[in-house]
Design an enzyme around this catalytic site. Structure first.
Site, PDB file in Angstrom:
ATOM      1  N   LYS A 155       0.669  -1.119  -0.750  1.00  0.00           N
ATOM      2  CA  LYS A 155       0.622   0.034   0.253  1.00  0.00           C
ATOM      3  C   LYS A 155       0.386   1.320  -0.588  1.00  0.00           C
ATOM      4  CE  LYS A 155      -1.736   1.525   4.430  1.00  0.00           C
ATOM      5  NZ  LYS A 155      -1.476   3.063   4.110  1.00  0.00           N
ATOM      6  N   ASN A 156       1.838   1.219   0.334  1.00  0.00           N
ATOM      7  CA  ASN A 156       2.733   2.374   0.709  1.00  0.00           C
ATOM      8  C   ASN A 156       3.648   2.904   0.104  1.00  0.00           C
ATOM      9  OD1 ASN A 156       1.285   3.081   3.116  1.00  0.00           O
ATOM     10  ND2 ASN A 156       2.706   2.177   4.808  1.00  0.00           N
ATOM     11  N   CYS A 185      -4.437  12.125  12.780  1.00  0.00           N
ATOM     12  CA  CYS A 185      -4.607  11.048  13.026  1.00  0.00           C
ATOM     13  C   CYS A 185      -4.670  10.245  14.635  1.00  0.00           C
ATOM     14  CB  CYS A 185      -4.302   9.277  12.000  1.00  0.00           C
ATOM     15  SG  CYS A 185      -2.153   9.511  12.231  1.00  0.00           S
ATOM     16  N   ARG A 227       0.144  14.098  12.902  1.00  0.00           N
ATOM     17  CA  ARG A 227       1.305  14.137  11.218  1.00  0.00           C
ATOM     18  C   ARG A 227       1.394  15.100  11.124  1.00  0.00           C
ATOM     19  NH1 ARG A 227      -0.622   8.789  10.073  1.00  0.00           N
ATOM     20  NH2 ARG A 227       1.041   8.963   8.874  1.00  0.00           N
ATOM     21  N   ASP A 275       4.572  -0.046  12.099  1.00  0.00           N
ATOM     22  CA  ASP A 275       3.633  -0.283  12.069  1.00  0.00           C
ATOM     23  C   ASP A 275       2.895  -1.829  12.080  1.00  0.00           C
ATOM     24  OD1 ASP A 275       3.386   1.799   8.223  1.00  0.00           O
ATOM     25  OD2 ASP A 275       3.230   1.859  10.266  1.00  0.00           O
ATOM     26  N   ARG A 320      -9.000  -0.018   4.649  1.00  0.00           N
ATOM     27  CA  ARG A 320      -7.698   0.672   4.108  1.00  0.00           C
ATOM     28  C   ARG A 320      -6.808   0.147   3.817  1.00  0.00           C
ATOM     29  NH1 ARG A 320      -6.592   6.578   6.864  1.00  0.00           N
ATOM     30  NH2 ARG A 320      -5.393   6.470   5.088  1.00  0.00           N
TER      31      ARG A 320
HETATM   32  C1  EPZ Z   1       4.810   6.459   6.844  1.00  0.00           C
HETATM   33  O1  EPZ Z   1       3.911   7.654   6.695  1.00  0.00           O
HETATM   34  C2  EPZ Z   1       3.659   5.454   6.479  1.00  0.00           C
HETATM   35  N1  EPZ Z   1       2.737   6.057   4.992  1.00  0.00           N
HETATM   36  C3  EPZ Z   1       3.101   4.970   8.103  1.00  0.00           C
HETATM   37  O2  EPZ Z   1       1.972   3.655   7.510  1.00  0.00           O
HETATM   38  C4  EPZ Z   1       4.559   4.925   9.006  1.00  0.00           C
HETATM   39  O3  EPZ Z   1       3.666   4.538  10.084  1.00  0.00           O
HETATM   40  C5  EPZ Z   1       5.149   5.213   8.815  1.00  0.00           C
HETATM   41  O4  EPZ Z   1       5.404   6.192   7.621  1.00  0.00           O
HETATM   42  C6  EPZ Z   1       6.857   5.770   9.369  1.00  0.00           C
HETATM   43  O5  EPZ Z   1       6.841   4.540   8.829  1.00  0.00           O
HETATM   44  C7  EPZ Z   1       2.857   5.908   4.384  1.00  0.00           C
HETATM   45  O6  EPZ Z   1       3.620   5.083   3.289  1.00  0.00           O
HETATM   46  C8  EPZ Z   1       1.584   6.615   3.217  1.00  0.00           C
HETATM   47  P1  EPZ Z   1       6.967   9.787   8.541  1.00  0.00           P
HETATM   48  P2  EPZ Z   1       4.305   9.628   6.645  1.00  0.00           P
HETATM   49  O7  EPZ Z   1       6.505  10.648   7.922  1.00  0.00           O
HETATM   50  O8  EPZ Z   1       5.173   9.436   5.568  1.00  0.00           O
HETATM   51  C9  EPZ Z   1       6.773  13.384  11.187  1.00  0.00           C
HETATM   52  C10 EPZ Z   1       0.295   2.787   7.653  1.00  0.00           C
HETATM   53  O9  EPZ Z   1      -0.194   1.847   9.343  1.00  0.00           O
HETATM   54  N2  EPZ Z   1       7.013  14.024  10.291  1.00  0.00           N
HETATM   55  O10 EPZ Z   1       7.930   8.724   8.024  1.00  0.00           O
HETATM   56  O11 EPZ Z   1       3.418  10.089   7.488  1.00  0.00           O
HETATM   57  C11 EPZ Z   1       5.998  12.226  11.903  1.00  0.00           C
HETATM   58  O12 EPZ Z   1       4.944  13.233  12.940  1.00  0.00           O
HETATM   59  C12 EPZ Z   1       1.012   4.398   8.287  1.00  0.00           C
HETATM   60  O13 EPZ Z   1       0.653   2.311   6.012  1.00  0.00           O
HETATM   61  C13 EPZ Z   1       7.793  15.388  10.793  1.00  0.00           C
HETATM   62  O14 EPZ Z   1       7.698  15.923  12.076  1.00  0.00           O
HETATM   63  O15 EPZ Z   1       5.581   8.702   8.238  1.00  0.00           O
HETATM   64  C14 EPZ Z   1       6.948  11.123  12.985  1.00  0.00           C
HETATM   65  O16 EPZ Z   1       7.134  11.153  13.499  1.00  0.00           O
HETATM   66  C15 EPZ Z   1       0.775   4.545   9.064  1.00  0.00           C
HETATM   67  N3  EPZ Z   1       7.553  16.350   9.851  1.00  0.00           N
HETATM   68  C16 EPZ Z   1       8.340  10.681  12.258  1.00  0.00           C
HETATM   69  O17 EPZ Z   1       8.248  12.168  11.075  1.00  0.00           O
HETATM   70  C17 EPZ Z   1       7.069  15.845   8.515  1.00  0.00           C
HETATM   71  O18 EPZ Z   1       7.252  16.884   7.895  1.00  0.00           O
HETATM   72  C18 EPZ Z   1       8.330   9.853  10.914  1.00  0.00           C
HETATM   73  O19 EPZ Z   1       6.885  10.549  10.282  1.00  0.00           O
HETATM   74  C19 EPZ Z   1       6.980  14.869   8.288  1.00  0.00           C
HETATM   75  C20 EPZ Z   1       6.735  13.957   8.901  1.00  0.00           C
END
Ligand code: EPZ
Length: 420
Positions: free
Chosen positions: A22-23, A116, A121, A304, A396
Protein backbone atom coordinates in the site's frame (compact mmCIF):
# COMPACT_ATOMS: atom_id res chain seq x y z
CA UNK A 1 -20.36 -0.17 7.94
CA UNK A 2 -18.89 -3.70 8.21
CA UNK A 3 -17.82 -5.79 11.17
CA UNK A 4 -15.85 -9.02 11.51
CA UNK A 5 -16.92 -12.01 13.59
CA UNK A 6 -13.89 -14.11 14.53
CA UNK A 7 -13.98 -17.48 16.33
CA UNK A 8 -10.66 -18.09 18.07
CA UNK A 9 -8.67 -21.26 18.66
CA UNK A 10 -7.76 -22.30 15.11
CA UNK A 11 -4.10 -22.96 14.15
CA UNK A 12 -3.42 -21.12 10.86
CA UNK A 13 -2.02 -23.50 8.24
CA UNK A 14 -1.31 -23.33 4.53
CA UNK A 15 -0.01 -20.63 2.22
CA UNK A 16 -1.06 -17.06 1.52
CA UNK A 17 -0.08 -14.67 -1.30
CA UNK A 18 0.90 -11.21 -0.07
CA UNK A 19 -0.40 -8.19 -2.03
CA UNK A 20 1.56 -5.24 -3.33
CA UNK A 21 2.63 -2.64 -0.79
CA UNK A 22 0.00 0.00 0.00
CA UNK A 23 2.66 2.52 1.06
CA UNK A 24 4.65 1.95 -2.13
CA UNK A 25 1.65 2.20 -4.47
CA UNK A 26 0.58 5.46 -2.83
CA UNK A 27 4.04 6.88 -3.62
CA UNK A 28 4.27 5.45 -7.14
CA UNK A 29 0.83 6.48 -8.44
CA UNK A 30 1.32 10.28 -8.29
CA UNK A 31 4.50 10.01 -10.40
CA UNK A 32 2.11 9.80 -13.38
CA UNK A 33 1.76 13.59 -12.88
CA UNK A 34 5.47 13.97 -13.70
CA UNK A 35 5.03 12.75 -17.24
CA UNK A 36 2.61 12.49 -20.13
CA UNK A 37 0.94 9.34 -21.43
CA UNK A 38 0.02 5.95 -20.05
CA UNK A 39 1.97 4.21 -17.25
CA UNK A 40 1.51 0.72 -15.81
CA UNK A 41 2.01 -0.35 -12.19
CA UNK A 42 2.09 -4.08 -11.60
CA UNK A 43 1.39 -5.78 -8.24
CA UNK A 44 -0.94 -2.97 -7.18
CA UNK A 45 -3.07 -3.87 -4.14
CA UNK A 46 -6.81 -3.33 -4.38
CA UNK A 47 -7.61 -1.67 -1.04
CA UNK A 48 -9.44 1.39 0.25
CA UNK A 49 -6.42 3.73 0.28
CA UNK A 50 -5.67 2.93 -3.37
CA UNK A 51 -9.31 3.74 -4.11
CA UNK A 52 -8.90 7.11 -2.40
CA UNK A 53 -5.73 7.91 -4.34
CA UNK A 54 -7.46 6.83 -7.58
CA UNK A 55 -10.40 9.14 -6.91
CA UNK A 56 -8.02 12.02 -6.15
CA UNK A 57 -5.96 11.51 -9.32
CA UNK A 58 -9.18 10.97 -11.30
CA UNK A 59 -10.43 14.36 -10.06
CA UNK A 60 -7.31 15.88 -11.63
CA UNK A 61 -8.01 14.29 -15.00
CA UNK A 62 -5.89 11.14 -14.73
CA UNK A 63 -7.52 8.19 -16.54
CA UNK A 64 -7.11 4.90 -14.64
CA UNK A 65 -8.08 1.25 -14.84
CA UNK A 66 -7.23 -1.69 -12.59
CA UNK A 67 -7.20 -5.16 -14.20
CA UNK A 68 -6.40 -7.63 -11.43
CA UNK A 69 -3.27 -6.12 -9.88
CA UNK A 70 -2.23 -4.18 -12.98
CA UNK A 71 -3.04 -0.48 -12.76
CA UNK A 72 -2.76 1.80 -15.77
CA UNK A 73 -2.68 5.57 -15.32
CA UNK A 74 -3.02 8.05 -18.21
CA UNK A 75 -1.96 11.62 -17.42
CA UNK A 76 -2.31 13.04 -20.95
CA UNK A 77 -5.15 15.32 -19.94
CA UNK A 78 -4.59 16.86 -16.51
CA UNK A 79 -7.40 19.32 -15.78
CA UNK A 80 -6.75 20.32 -12.17
CA UNK A 81 -3.75 21.00 -9.92
CA UNK A 82 -5.75 20.72 -6.72
CA UNK A 83 -6.15 18.08 -3.99
CA UNK A 84 -9.39 19.05 -2.20
CA UNK A 85 -10.07 18.46 1.48
CA UNK A 86 -12.70 15.81 0.68
CA UNK A 87 -9.91 13.48 -0.51
CA UNK A 88 -7.08 14.54 1.79
CA UNK A 89 -9.22 14.15 4.94
CA UNK A 90 -9.60 10.45 4.06
CA UNK A 91 -5.93 9.82 3.54
CA UNK A 92 -2.89 11.96 4.38
CA UNK A 93 -0.83 10.37 1.60
CA UNK A 94 -2.94 12.48 -0.79
CA UNK A 95 -0.25 15.10 -0.11
CA UNK A 96 2.06 13.06 -2.38
CA UNK A 97 0.61 14.93 -5.38
CA UNK A 98 2.16 18.18 -4.12
CA UNK A 99 5.75 17.59 -5.26
CA UNK A 100 4.88 16.30 -8.74
CA UNK A 101 2.35 19.09 -9.40
CA UNK A 102 4.78 21.88 -8.46
CA UNK A 103 7.62 20.24 -10.36
CA UNK A 104 5.71 19.71 -13.59
CA UNK A 105 2.97 22.36 -13.60
CA UNK A 106 4.55 25.04 -11.39
CA UNK A 107 1.55 25.19 -9.08
CA UNK A 108 -0.44 23.11 -6.60
CA UNK A 109 -3.27 23.68 -4.13
CA UNK A 110 -3.38 20.80 -1.66
CA UNK A 111 -5.45 20.56 1.50
CA UNK A 112 -3.45 20.22 4.71
CA UNK A 113 -3.88 16.65 6.01
CA UNK A 114 -5.36 16.28 9.47
CA UNK A 115 -3.90 14.28 12.31
CA UNK A 116 -4.92 10.73 13.06
CA UNK A 117 -5.63 8.42 15.97
CA UNK A 118 -2.02 8.07 16.97
CA UNK A 119 -0.96 11.67 17.11
CA UNK A 120 -0.21 14.76 15.05
CA UNK A 121 1.13 14.10 11.59
CA UNK A 122 2.97 17.32 10.63
CA UNK A 123 4.07 18.06 7.06
CA UNK A 124 6.62 20.79 7.80
CA UNK A 125 9.46 18.76 6.22
CA UNK A 126 7.48 18.31 3.00
CA UNK A 127 7.08 22.09 2.77
CA UNK A 128 10.64 23.01 3.85
CA UNK A 129 12.05 20.64 1.24
CA UNK A 130 9.99 22.13 -1.58
CA UNK A 131 10.81 25.67 -0.40
CA UNK A 132 14.52 24.78 -0.54
CA UNK A 133 13.95 23.81 -4.17
CA UNK A 134 12.52 27.27 -4.78
CA UNK A 135 8.77 26.79 -4.34
CA UNK A 136 6.76 29.68 -2.86
CA UNK A 137 4.64 28.06 -0.15
CA UNK A 138 1.65 29.74 1.44
CA UNK A 139 -0.68 28.02 3.90
CA UNK A 140 -4.14 29.55 4.19
CA UNK A 141 -7.69 28.38 4.68
CA UNK A 142 -6.48 24.85 5.43
CA UNK A 143 -4.71 24.64 2.09
CA UNK A 144 -1.08 24.55 0.97
CA UNK A 145 -0.61 26.78 -2.06
CA UNK A 146 2.71 26.12 -3.79
CA UNK A 147 3.99 27.93 -6.87
CA UNK A 148 7.27 27.97 -8.80
CA UNK A 149 7.85 28.45 -12.54
CA UNK A 150 10.76 25.99 -12.38
CA UNK A 151 12.25 24.32 -9.28
CA UNK A 152 15.99 24.79 -8.78
CA UNK A 153 18.33 22.09 -7.47
CA UNK A 154 19.61 22.59 -3.90
CA UNK A 155 21.00 20.75 -0.89
CA UNK A 156 18.25 19.82 1.55
CA UNK A 157 18.79 17.98 4.84
CA UNK A 158 15.79 16.27 6.45
CA UNK A 159 15.83 17.19 10.16
CA UNK A 160 14.30 13.79 10.89
CA UNK A 161 13.91 10.74 8.72
CA UNK A 162 10.50 11.04 7.07
CA UNK A 163 9.05 8.60 4.52
CA UNK A 164 6.42 11.01 3.21
CA UNK A 165 8.63 14.07 3.05
CA UNK A 166 11.30 12.02 1.25
CA UNK A 167 8.70 10.82 -1.28
CA UNK A 168 7.45 14.35 -1.98
CA UNK A 169 10.85 16.02 -2.25
CA UNK A 170 12.43 13.27 -4.38
CA UNK A 171 9.43 13.35 -6.72
CA UNK A 172 9.92 17.11 -7.15
CA UNK A 173 13.73 17.26 -7.36
CA UNK A 174 13.91 14.95 -10.39
CA UNK A 175 12.46 17.75 -12.59
CA UNK A 176 14.24 20.66 -10.87
CA UNK A 177 16.87 22.55 -12.87
CA UNK A 178 20.36 21.58 -11.79
CA UNK A 179 21.76 19.37 -9.05
CA UNK A 180 20.03 18.42 -5.81
CA UNK A 181 21.64 16.72 -2.83
CA UNK A 182 19.27 15.23 -0.27
CA UNK A 183 20.68 14.07 3.07
CA UNK A 184 19.03 12.04 5.86
CA UNK A 185 16.57 10.66 3.30
CA UNK A 186 14.32 7.82 4.51
CA UNK A 187 15.50 4.41 3.27
CA UNK A 188 12.26 2.49 3.77
CA UNK A 189 11.80 0.02 0.86
CA UNK A 190 8.84 2.06 -0.39
CA UNK A 191 11.11 5.09 -0.91
CA UNK A 192 13.64 2.91 -2.74
CA UNK A 193 10.80 1.49 -4.90
CA UNK A 194 9.89 5.07 -5.87
CA UNK A 195 13.48 6.10 -6.63
CA UNK A 196 14.04 3.02 -8.78
CA UNK A 197 10.84 3.73 -10.73
CA UNK A 198 11.87 7.38 -11.29
CA UNK A 199 15.21 6.09 -12.59
CA UNK A 200 13.27 3.92 -15.07
CA UNK A 201 11.32 7.05 -16.11
CA UNK A 202 14.58 8.81 -17.04
CA UNK A 203 15.46 10.55 -13.77
CA UNK A 204 19.13 10.84 -12.82
CA UNK A 205 19.53 9.66 -9.21
CA UNK A 206 22.52 8.13 -7.44
CA UNK A 207 22.82 6.77 -3.89
CA UNK A 208 19.46 4.96 -4.02
CA UNK A 209 18.99 2.87 -0.87
CA UNK A 210 21.24 5.16 1.17
CA UNK A 211 20.38 8.26 3.18
CA UNK A 212 22.13 10.55 0.68
CA UNK A 213 20.70 11.01 -2.81
CA UNK A 214 22.40 12.98 -5.61
CA UNK A 215 19.84 14.03 -8.23
CA UNK A 216 20.59 15.72 -11.59
CA UNK A 217 17.36 17.37 -12.71
CA UNK A 218 16.03 16.55 -16.18
CA UNK A 219 13.55 18.43 -18.38
CA UNK A 220 11.14 15.57 -18.80
CA UNK A 221 10.41 11.99 -17.81
CA UNK A 222 8.71 9.21 -19.77
CA UNK A 223 5.99 6.76 -18.73
CA UNK A 224 7.05 3.22 -17.78
CA UNK A 225 5.84 -0.21 -16.71
CA UNK A 226 6.95 -0.63 -13.08
CA UNK A 227 6.36 -3.11 -10.26
CA UNK A 228 5.20 -2.34 -6.73
CA UNK A 229 7.16 -4.18 -4.03
CA UNK A 230 5.29 -6.66 -1.83
CA UNK A 231 3.64 -5.30 1.30
CA UNK A 232 6.08 -5.96 4.15
CA UNK A 233 3.55 -4.86 6.77
CA UNK A 234 0.86 -7.22 5.53
CA UNK A 235 3.53 -9.94 5.45
CA UNK A 236 4.59 -9.17 9.03
CA UNK A 237 0.95 -9.30 10.13
CA UNK A 238 0.51 -12.80 8.68
CA UNK A 239 3.85 -13.99 10.09
CA UNK A 240 2.83 -12.94 13.60
CA UNK A 241 -0.70 -14.33 13.23
CA UNK A 242 0.81 -17.69 12.22
CA UNK A 243 3.11 -17.73 15.26
CA UNK A 244 0.35 -16.50 17.58
CA UNK A 245 -1.93 -19.43 16.63
CA UNK A 246 0.94 -21.97 16.82
CA UNK A 247 0.45 -22.49 13.11
CA UNK A 248 2.50 -23.32 10.02
CA UNK A 249 2.08 -20.72 7.27
CA UNK A 250 4.01 -20.01 4.09
CA UNK A 251 3.83 -16.47 2.67
CA UNK A 252 4.38 -16.13 -1.09
CA UNK A 253 5.15 -13.00 -3.17
CA UNK A 254 7.24 -11.47 -0.38
CA UNK A 255 10.65 -9.78 -0.18
CA UNK A 256 12.20 -11.49 2.91
CA UNK A 257 15.03 -8.94 3.17
CA UNK A 258 12.45 -6.21 3.89
CA UNK A 259 11.45 -8.17 7.01
CA UNK A 260 14.78 -8.91 8.71
CA UNK A 261 13.91 -7.06 11.93
CA UNK A 262 10.55 -8.85 12.31
CA UNK A 263 12.01 -12.23 11.36
CA UNK A 264 14.80 -11.92 13.92
CA UNK A 265 12.39 -11.03 16.72
CA UNK A 266 10.11 -13.93 15.73
CA UNK A 267 13.06 -16.33 15.92
CA UNK A 268 14.06 -14.83 19.28
CA UNK A 269 10.52 -15.62 20.52
CA UNK A 270 10.98 -19.29 19.55
CA UNK A 271 9.42 -19.49 16.09
CA UNK A 272 11.00 -21.36 13.17
CA UNK A 273 11.36 -19.14 10.09
CA UNK A 274 12.55 -20.47 6.71
CA UNK A 275 13.03 -18.08 3.77
CA UNK A 276 13.66 -18.42 0.04
CA UNK A 277 14.07 -15.48 -2.35
CA UNK A 278 10.31 -14.78 -2.41
CA UNK A 279 8.70 -16.89 0.34
CA UNK A 280 8.74 -16.96 4.15
CA UNK A 281 7.54 -19.96 6.18
CA UNK A 282 6.67 -19.43 9.86
CA UNK A 283 6.13 -22.36 12.23
CA UNK A 284 5.45 -22.26 15.95
CA UNK A 285 4.90 -25.35 18.10
CA UNK A 286 5.21 -24.02 21.65
CA UNK A 287 4.23 -20.98 23.67
CA UNK A 288 6.38 -18.04 22.55
CA UNK A 289 8.90 -16.42 24.85
CA UNK A 290 8.36 -12.70 25.62
CA UNK A 291 10.66 -10.48 23.53
CA UNK A 292 11.01 -6.66 23.78
CA UNK A 293 10.87 -4.52 20.64
CA UNK A 294 11.61 -0.88 19.83
CA UNK A 295 9.90 0.45 16.71
CA UNK A 296 12.27 2.68 14.73
CA UNK A 297 13.09 3.76 11.20
CA UNK A 298 14.10 1.17 8.60
CA UNK A 299 15.80 -1.27 8.84
CA UNK A 300 14.60 -1.26 12.47
CA UNK A 301 11.39 -2.90 13.64
CA UNK A 302 8.53 -1.16 11.76
CA UNK A 303 6.18 1.09 13.74
CA UNK A 304 3.38 -0.28 11.52
CA UNK A 305 3.93 -3.70 13.11
CA UNK A 306 4.23 -2.80 16.81
CA UNK A 307 0.50 -3.21 17.49
CA UNK A 308 0.60 -6.66 15.89
CA UNK A 309 3.64 -7.56 18.03
CA UNK A 310 1.73 -6.52 21.15
CA UNK A 311 -1.09 -8.90 20.17
CA UNK A 312 1.39 -11.72 19.58
CA UNK A 313 3.03 -11.15 22.97
CA UNK A 314 -0.35 -11.63 24.69
CA UNK A 315 0.23 -15.38 24.11
CA UNK A 316 3.85 -15.32 25.34
CA UNK A 317 5.53 -16.54 28.53
CA UNK A 318 6.49 -13.43 30.49
CA UNK A 319 6.30 -9.69 29.92
CA UNK A 320 7.52 -7.78 26.85
CA UNK A 321 8.18 -4.05 26.55
CA UNK A 322 7.09 -2.36 23.34
CA UNK A 323 8.52 1.08 22.57
CA UNK A 324 7.72 3.28 19.55
CA UNK A 325 10.34 5.95 18.81
CA UNK A 326 8.42 7.24 15.77
CA UNK A 327 4.90 7.59 17.17
CA UNK A 328 5.20 7.57 21.00
CA UNK A 329 1.42 7.65 21.43
CA UNK A 330 0.59 4.85 18.97
CA UNK A 331 -0.98 2.62 21.64
CA UNK A 332 -4.68 3.25 20.98
CA UNK A 333 -5.17 -0.49 20.55
CA UNK A 334 -4.37 -1.20 24.25
CA UNK A 335 -7.82 -0.48 25.76
CA UNK A 336 -9.46 -2.62 23.07
CA UNK A 337 -7.10 -5.55 23.72
CA UNK A 338 -7.81 -5.14 27.44
CA UNK A 339 -11.48 -5.77 26.66
CA UNK A 340 -10.37 -9.25 25.51
CA UNK A 341 -8.63 -9.87 28.84
CA UNK A 342 -5.18 -8.55 27.95
CA UNK A 343 -2.92 -7.36 30.79
CA UNK A 344 -1.04 -4.37 29.36
CA UNK A 345 0.42 -1.33 31.13
CA UNK A 346 1.21 1.81 29.16
CA UNK A 347 3.84 4.49 29.85
CA UNK A 348 5.43 7.42 28.01
CA UNK A 349 6.10 6.06 24.52
CA UNK A 350 5.90 2.40 25.49
CA UNK A 351 3.67 -0.37 26.82
CA UNK A 352 4.39 -3.58 28.73
CA UNK A 353 2.45 -6.65 27.60
CA UNK A 354 2.05 -9.35 30.23
CA UNK A 355 1.54 -12.76 28.62
CA UNK A 356 0.15 -15.93 30.20
CA UNK A 357 -3.39 -14.50 30.51
CA UNK A 358 -6.34 -16.14 28.80
CA UNK A 359 -8.04 -14.08 26.11
CA UNK A 360 -11.82 -14.23 25.86
CA UNK A 361 -13.83 -13.00 22.89
CA UNK A 362 -15.70 -9.66 23.16
CA UNK A 363 -16.86 -6.77 21.01
CA UNK A 364 -14.02 -4.37 20.17
CA UNK A 365 -13.64 -1.22 18.09
CA UNK A 366 -11.06 -0.60 15.39
CA UNK A 367 -9.33 2.77 15.68
CA UNK A 368 -6.64 2.83 13.00
CA UNK A 369 -5.37 0.48 10.36
CA UNK A 370 -2.68 -1.39 12.28
CA UNK A 371 -4.49 -1.29 15.63
CA UNK A 372 -7.37 -3.08 13.88
CA UNK A 373 -4.98 -5.79 12.67
CA UNK A 374 -3.91 -6.42 16.28
CA UNK A 375 -7.58 -6.86 17.25
CA UNK A 376 -8.13 -9.45 14.52
CA UNK A 377 -5.02 -11.33 15.63
CA UNK A 378 -6.13 -11.30 19.27
CA UNK A 379 -9.53 -12.60 18.14
CA UNK A 380 -7.80 -15.50 16.41
CA UNK A 381 -6.22 -16.51 19.76
CA UNK A 382 -9.16 -15.65 22.05
CA UNK A 383 -11.64 -18.21 23.35
CA UNK A 384 -15.08 -17.81 21.78
CA UNK A 385 -16.27 -15.09 19.42
CA UNK A 386 -14.78 -11.63 18.94
CA UNK A 387 -16.77 -8.95 17.12
CA UNK A 388 -14.61 -6.25 15.52
CA UNK A 389 -16.43 -3.03 14.55
CA UNK A 390 -15.42 -0.37 12.01
CA UNK A 391 -13.61 -2.76 9.71
CA UNK A 392 -13.22 0.06 7.17
CA UNK A 393 -10.00 0.89 9.01
CA UNK A 394 -8.64 -2.54 8.06
CA UNK A 395 -9.88 -2.27 4.49
CA UNK A 396 -7.61 0.75 4.02
CA UNK A 397 -4.50 -1.42 3.95
CA UNK A 398 -5.44 -5.10 3.81
CA UNK A 399 -6.85 -6.60 0.63
CA UNK A 400 -9.42 -9.39 1.19
CA UNK A 401 -8.14 -9.98 4.74
CA UNK A 402 -10.98 -12.27 5.78
CA UNK A 403 -10.60 -14.37 2.61
CA UNK A 404 -6.85 -14.71 3.13
CA UNK A 405 -7.23 -15.65 6.80
CA UNK A 406 -10.12 -17.99 5.93
CA UNK A 407 -7.88 -19.68 3.39
CA UNK A 408 -5.51 -20.48 6.27
CA UNK A 409 -8.33 -22.06 8.29
CA UNK A 410 -9.42 -19.07 10.39
CA UNK A 411 -13.13 -18.82 11.20
CA UNK A 412 -13.83 -15.20 10.27
CA UNK A 413 -16.88 -13.62 8.63
CA UNK A 414 -17.66 -10.11 7.41
CA UNK A 415 -21.12 -8.77 8.24
CA UNK A 416 -22.82 -5.52 7.25
CA UNK A 417 -24.02 -3.67 10.32
CA UNK A 418 -25.80 -0.47 11.27
CA UNK A 419 -23.65 -0.35 14.42
CA UNK A 420 -21.07 2.43 14.26
C1 EPZ B 1 4.57 6.69 6.47
O1 EPZ B 1 3.86 7.77 7.05
C2 EPZ B 1 3.59 5.55 6.37
N1 EPZ B 1 2.47 5.94 5.51
C3 EPZ B 1 3.07 5.18 7.76
O2 EPZ B 1 2.24 4.02 7.60
C4 EPZ B 1 4.26 4.82 8.64
O3 EPZ B 1 3.79 4.58 9.95
C5 EPZ B 1 5.28 5.98 8.65
O4 EPZ B 1 5.67 6.30 7.30
C6 EPZ B 1 6.54 5.63 9.44
O5 EPZ B 1 7.16 4.52 8.87
C7 EPZ B 1 2.61 5.90 4.17
O6 EPZ B 1 3.66 5.53 3.67
C8 EPZ B 1 1.44 6.30 3.35
P1 EPZ B 1 6.95 9.85 8.42
P2 EPZ B 1 4.52 9.25 7.06
O7 EPZ B 1 6.92 11.12 7.67
O8 EPZ B 1 5.27 9.47 5.81
C9 EPZ B 1 7.45 13.15 11.70
C10 EPZ B 1 0.30 2.72 7.73
O9 EPZ B 1 -0.17 2.16 8.71
N2 EPZ B 1 7.28 14.13 10.61
O10 EPZ B 1 8.04 8.85 8.10
O11 EPZ B 1 3.48 10.22 7.43
C11 EPZ B 1 6.21 12.34 12.00
O12 EPZ B 1 5.38 13.02 12.92
C12 EPZ B 1 0.85 4.14 7.87
O13 EPZ B 1 0.44 2.21 6.59
C13 EPZ B 1 7.51 15.47 10.86
O14 EPZ B 1 7.84 15.87 11.98
O15 EPZ B 1 5.55 9.11 8.27
C14 EPZ B 1 6.78 11.08 12.60
O16 EPZ B 1 7.05 11.26 13.98
C15 EPZ B 1 0.55 4.73 9.24
N3 EPZ B 1 7.36 16.37 9.84
C16 EPZ B 1 8.10 10.90 11.87
O17 EPZ B 1 8.39 12.17 11.27
C17 EPZ B 1 7.02 15.97 8.58
O18 EPZ B 1 6.93 16.84 7.68
C18 EPZ B 1 8.08 9.88 10.77
O19 EPZ B 1 6.95 10.16 9.97
C19 EPZ B 1 6.80 14.60 8.35
C20 EPZ B 1 6.94 13.70 9.37
Amino acid sequence: MDKFLVHGGVRLQGSVAISGAKNASLALMPTCLLTNGSMTLRNTPNNRDLGTMSRLLGSMGVGMSLEGDTLTLDSSNITSHEAPYEHVKQMRASIYVLGPLVARYGEARVSLPGGCNFGPRPVDLHLKGLEKLGAQIEVSGGYIIATCPRLQGAHFHFDISSVGASVNVISAAVLAKGHTTLTNVAIEPEVTNLAMMLLQMGAKISGIGTTTLEIEGVDELHPVVAATIPDRIEAATFMLAAAMTKGDVTLTNVEPEHLDAVTQKLIDSGATVDVTDNTIRVRMDDTPEAVDITASIYPGFPTDTQAQWAAYMLTANGASRIKDTIYPTRFGYVPELQRLGAHIETGEGYCVVKGNHKLTGATVMSSDLRASASLVMAGLAAEGQTEILRVYHLDRGYEKLEAKLGGLGAVIERHRTEEY
